[in-house]
Motif scaffolding. Sequence first.
Motif, PDB file in Angstrom:
ATOM      1  N   THR A 182       0.833  -1.207   0.000  1.00 15.09           N
ATOM      2  CA  THR A 182       0.000   0.000   0.000  1.00 15.09           C
ATOM      3  C   THR A 182       0.867   1.256   0.000  1.00 15.09           C
ATOM      4  O   THR A 182       1.946   1.273   0.604  1.00 15.09           O
ATOM      5  N   ALA A 183       0.390   2.273  -0.676  1.00  7.39           N
ATOM      6  CA  ALA A 183       1.063   3.572  -0.673  1.00  7.39           C
ATOM      7  C   ALA A 183       0.464   4.495   0.373  1.00  7.39           C
ATOM      8  O   ALA A 183       0.845   5.666   0.461  1.00  7.39           O
ATOM      9  N   TRP A 184      -0.472   3.980   1.187  1.00  9.95           N
ATOM     10  CA  TRP A 184      -1.209   4.813   2.136  1.00  9.95           C
ATOM     11  C   TRP A 184      -1.080   4.306   3.573  1.00  9.95           C
ATOM     12  O   TRP A 184      -1.888   4.658   4.433  1.00  9.95           O
ATOM     13  N   ALA A 220       3.409   7.497   5.196  1.00  7.32           N
ATOM     14  CA  ALA A 220       2.612   8.663   5.596  1.00  7.32           C
ATOM     15  C   ALA A 220       3.293   9.982   5.242  1.00  7.32           C
ATOM     16  O   ALA A 220       2.669  10.879   4.652  1.00  7.32           O
ATOM     17  N   ALA A 221       4.574  10.125   5.584  1.00 10.28           N
ATOM     18  CA  ALA A 221       5.264  11.378   5.279  1.00 10.28           C
ATOM     19  C   ALA A 221       5.405  11.575   3.774  1.00 10.28           C
ATOM     20  O   ALA A 221       5.353  12.710   3.276  1.00 10.28           O
ATOM     21  N   ARG A 222       5.558  10.473   3.024  1.00  5.87           N
ATOM     22  CA  ARG A 222       5.699  10.573   1.568  1.00  5.87           C
ATOM     23  C   ARG A 222       4.416  11.086   0.925  1.00  5.87           C
ATOM     24  O   ARG A 222       4.440  11.940   0.036  1.00  5.87           O
ATOM     25  N   ARG A 223       3.266  10.567   1.371  1.00 10.50           N
ATOM     26  CA  ARG A 223       1.998  11.019   0.792  1.00 10.50           C
ATOM     27  C   ARG A 223       1.731  12.484   1.140  1.00 10.50           C
ATOM     28  O   ARG A 223       1.190  13.234   0.328  1.00 10.50           O
ATOM     29  N   ILE A 224       2.119  12.878   2.343  1.00 12.81           N
ATOM     30  CA  ILE A 224       1.949  14.282   2.715  1.00 12.81           C
ATOM     31  C   ILE A 224       2.901  15.155   1.902  1.00 12.81           C
ATOM     32  O   ILE A 224       2.526  16.230   1.415  1.00 12.81           O
TER      33      ILE A 224
END
Length: 295
Positions: free
Chosen positions: A151-153, A158-162
């Motif tokens: 999962t990418a989420w 978390a910091a990457r998606r933000i």
Amino acid sequence: MPTISVPSTPTNFLALPPEQAALDSAAAVLIPVPIDSTTSFRSGARYGPAAIIAASAALEDYDLELGIDVAELGIHTTPPLEPHVGDPQAMARRVQAAVSHYAAMDKLTGVIGGDHSAAIGSALAWHERHPDLSILYIDAHADLRDEYQGTAWGHGSAARRIADHCPVTLVGVRTLAIEERDYIQAAGIPTCYWPSTDSDYVHNIIATLTPQVYVSVDLDALDPSEMAAVGTPEPGGMRWPDLTALLRRVAEQRQIVGFDVCELAPNEGPPANAYTAAKLVQKLIAYSCHLAPAQ
């Protein structure tokens, strides 16, 4: 049948009476997010929000450091969000929708996790409201994998998606993957590795932050001697005075609009850890509301 009035203990944060927990007059809103479907080592963070709220009933409302009664600020605790365990991205959107609702009221909004994936939706909600928002991301881990365990989420991303949407400053990092190291270098992510070798690290961290800041705290940023009840404890962490001094300085010089405190897995450590986590939530509310610079 006549009713009987007997004393009872409220089940909200700090066990506040209705007049101090009412949404309309509250300066802060807390949203419990009991999720841990993306944990990768020790699970149990889903029990963190309830443990923090229960422990908060034992806190003194008076803050000795600031000389204020934190309860008088008004703190509204919402019902826990229902987990969406089948789709971490859908859960992030659920958190985002909930936080956006209270952000629109200009309330300081804090998410109580749950695993650190709860930070994604919360931070993105505040980014919608403040396009120039920056993120102070305090964690033993970089959380910058583009994808982790399918999962990418999840909490490892978390910091990457933000960071896909707004600038992130990392603090407390003391372990990471090679791909995360490479991403930090390529993207120029400001990172304060721990222990810091910079004698002026607090000043230099704040210099990377925009006027409006979202604070995300993974409790494993603290040393396991002070916070063992986390999913992935990492030796050599921050101590309580390190963390609170940083947060106070940020609150004095920037506007903290929202925050999260995540990753308490209460069954993985002593009960004192839930109390410490609750104290941190209380401190974040007090600093953010009482020390905010004039806008």
